[in-house]
Design an enzyme around this catalytic site. Sequence first.
Site, PDB file in Angstrom:
ATOM      1  N   GLU A  98      11.824  64.546 -16.266  1.00  0.00           N
ATOM      2  CA  GLU A  98      11.121  64.048 -14.576  1.00  0.00           C
ATOM      3  C   GLU A  98      11.579  62.711 -13.937  1.00  0.00           C
ATOM      4  O   GLU A  98      11.615  62.008 -15.343  1.00  0.00           O
ATOM      5  CB  GLU A  98      10.380  64.792 -14.577  1.00  0.00           C
ATOM      6  CG  GLU A  98       9.910  65.772 -13.792  1.00  0.00           C
ATOM      7  CD  GLU A  98      10.371  65.944 -12.803  1.00  0.00           C
ATOM      8  OE1 GLU A  98      10.761  65.092 -12.464  1.00  0.00           O
ATOM      9  OE2 GLU A  98       9.433  67.398 -12.156  1.00  0.00           O
ATOM     10  N   ASP A  99      11.143  62.258 -12.786  1.00  0.00           N
ATOM     11  CA  ASP A  99      10.990  60.782 -12.719  1.00  0.00           C
ATOM     12  C   ASP A  99       9.236  60.775 -12.509  1.00  0.00           C
ATOM     13  O   ASP A  99       9.435  59.896 -13.119  1.00  0.00           O
ATOM     14  CB  ASP A  99      11.714  60.828 -10.999  1.00  0.00           C
ATOM     15  CG  ASP A  99      11.212  61.909  -9.923  1.00  0.00           C
ATOM     16  OD1 ASP A  99      10.874  62.942 -10.500  1.00  0.00           O
ATOM     17  OD2 ASP A  99      12.176  62.259  -8.719  1.00  0.00           O
ATOM     18  N   ASP A 102       3.199  64.801 -10.480  1.00  0.00           N
ATOM     19  CA  ASP A 102       2.297  64.464 -10.191  1.00  0.00           C
ATOM     20  C   ASP A 102       1.289  65.518  -9.816  1.00  0.00           C
ATOM     21  O   ASP A 102       0.314  65.637 -10.264  1.00  0.00           O
ATOM     22  CB  ASP A 102       3.020  64.041  -8.467  1.00  0.00           C
ATOM     23  CG  ASP A 102       2.156  63.545  -7.611  1.00  0.00           C
ATOM     24  OD1 ASP A 102       1.276  62.710  -7.063  1.00  0.00           O
ATOM     25  OD2 ASP A 102       3.016  63.642  -5.783  1.00  0.00           O
ATOM     26  N   PHE A 151       2.949  56.134  -2.818  1.00  0.00           N
ATOM     27  CA  PHE A 151       4.096  57.136  -2.691  1.00  0.00           C
ATOM     28  C   PHE A 151       5.461  55.829  -3.316  1.00  0.00           C
ATOM     29  O   PHE A 151       5.662  54.336  -2.522  1.00  0.00           O
ATOM     30  CB  PHE A 151       4.680  57.547  -1.091  1.00  0.00           C
ATOM     31  CG  PHE A 151       5.761  58.240  -1.476  1.00  0.00           C
ATOM     32  CD1 PHE A 151       5.550  59.952  -2.096  1.00  0.00           C
ATOM     33  CD2 PHE A 151       7.348  58.154  -1.252  1.00  0.00           C
ATOM     34  CE1 PHE A 151       6.781  60.287  -2.197  1.00  0.00           C
ATOM     35  CE2 PHE A 151       8.634  59.036  -1.016  1.00  0.00           C
ATOM     36  CZ  PHE A 151       7.630  60.442  -2.089  1.00  0.00           C
ATOM     37  N   ARG A 164      17.537  56.178  -2.926  1.00  0.00           N
ATOM     38  CA  ARG A 164      17.321  56.298  -3.900  1.00  0.00           C
ATOM     39  C   ARG A 164      18.386  55.338  -5.210  1.00  0.00           C
ATOM     40  O   ARG A 164      18.485  55.467  -6.545  1.00  0.00           O
ATOM     41  CB  ARG A 164      17.951  57.959  -4.426  1.00  0.00           C
ATOM     42  CG  ARG A 164      17.352  58.966  -4.106  1.00  0.00           C
ATOM     43  CD  ARG A 164      18.020  60.622  -3.582  1.00  0.00           C
ATOM     44  NE  ARG A 164      17.590  61.567  -3.252  1.00  0.00           N
ATOM     45  CZ  ARG A 164      17.052  62.153  -3.860  1.00  0.00           C
ATOM     46  NH1 ARG A 164      16.069  61.891  -4.850  1.00  0.00           N
ATOM     47  NH2 ARG A 164      16.455  62.962  -3.235  1.00  0.00           N
TER      48      ARG A 164
HETATM   49  P1  XMP Z   1       3.724  67.755  -8.767  1.00  0.00           P
HETATM   50  O1  XMP Z   1       3.686  67.302  -7.349  1.00  0.00           O
HETATM   51  O2  XMP Z   1       4.686  69.036  -8.868  1.00  0.00           O
HETATM   52  O3  XMP Z   1       5.886  66.799  -8.815  1.00  0.00           O
HETATM   53  O4  XMP Z   1       4.061  66.872 -10.101  1.00  0.00           O
HETATM   54  C1  XMP Z   1       6.489  65.887  -8.831  1.00  0.00           C
HETATM   55  C2  XMP Z   1       7.786  66.066  -8.205  1.00  0.00           C
HETATM   56  O5  XMP Z   1       7.512  64.985  -6.739  1.00  0.00           O
HETATM   57  C3  XMP Z   1       8.046  64.251  -6.153  1.00  0.00           C
HETATM   58  N1  XMP Z   1       7.128  62.966  -5.745  1.00  0.00           N
HETATM   59  C4  XMP Z   1       7.452  61.963  -5.172  1.00  0.00           C
HETATM   60  N2  XMP Z   1       8.986  61.431  -5.010  1.00  0.00           N
HETATM   61  N3  XMP Z   1       8.032  59.360  -4.927  1.00  0.00           N
HETATM   62  C5  XMP Z   1       8.646  60.537  -4.625  1.00  0.00           C
HETATM   63  O6  XMP Z   1      10.489  59.632  -4.595  1.00  0.00           O
HETATM   64  C6  XMP Z   1       6.957  59.720  -4.767  1.00  0.00           C
HETATM   65  O7  XMP Z   1       5.622  58.955  -5.079  1.00  0.00           O
HETATM   66  C7  XMP Z   1       6.482  61.223  -5.451  1.00  0.00           C
HETATM   67  N4  XMP Z   1       5.183  61.627  -6.048  1.00  0.00           N
HETATM   68  C8  XMP Z   1       6.113  62.946  -6.648  1.00  0.00           C
HETATM   69  C9  XMP Z   1       9.245  64.104  -7.299  1.00  0.00           C
HETATM   70  O8  XMP Z   1      10.289  64.743  -6.693  1.00  0.00           O
HETATM   71  C10 XMP Z   1       8.091  64.827  -8.527  1.00  0.00           C
HETATM   72  O9  XMP Z   1       9.303  65.179  -9.034  1.00  0.00           O
HETATM   73 MG    MG Z   2      11.495  66.022  -8.496  1.00  0.00          MG
END
Ligand code: XMP
Ligand code: MG
Length: 179
Positions: A98-99, A102, A151, A164
């Site tokens: 995962e990237d 959150d 963010f 990206r």
């Molecule tokens: P959750 O809330 O499910 O979210 O843990 C995970 C996904 O939300 C996106 N995400 C971000 N994308 N900058 C981004 O470009 C951010 O700061 C950010 N925070 C959450 C991301 O796709 C991640 O997989």
């Molecule tokens: Mg994502």
Amino acid sequence: MNDDILKVLYSKQDIDAIIKRLAGEISRDYAGKNPLVVCILKGAIMFMTDLVRELDEYVELDFMDVSSYGNATESSGEVKVIKDLDTSVAGRDVLIVEDIVDTGRTLSYLIKIFKTRDAKSIKVCTLMDKPDRRIKTVEADYVGTQVPNEFVVGYGLDYAERYRNLPYIGVLKPEIYQN
Ligand code: XMP
Ligand code: MG
């Protein structure tokens, strides 16, 4: 530097160092195993490609695209599968890449469905972790770095599909959101 970026949080060199450390941990833990690496599109694509090239064992690759409904910077509760895996996870050692974690909703959903599909083991490697925002109690096994509640974009991560391809991770100027 891109004009829309307020500050760089991690340079390409910082990211490379993080990846070397994570790859060492993963190579040690998966010695003698050939995990199925599941890249979560699109944000984790750069991270996954750099990470797997540093691993000692060969791995199989698959891709999954999930979206959490919501606006550009806030996810909602619902997770939807946009593209599912081609491979069966049954009996496989699955490593989710995962990237960023959150709220944890995406990850807890993925772990739940891979369990129901009888994966042998499920671990998670995330480049970034935003623990302040967690709603679901879920932790990644391998965490690149913890980030503050801002963010972030670049190195795969987007705002409205932009940024990206930046080679670094940065924070956007607030006026970009307000437009
Ligand atoms: P959750 O809330 O499910 O979210 O843990 C995970 C996904 O939300 C996106 N995400 C971000 N994308 N900058 C981004 O470009 C951010 O700061 C950010 N925070 C959450 C991301 O796709 C991640 O997989
Ligand atoms: Mg994502």
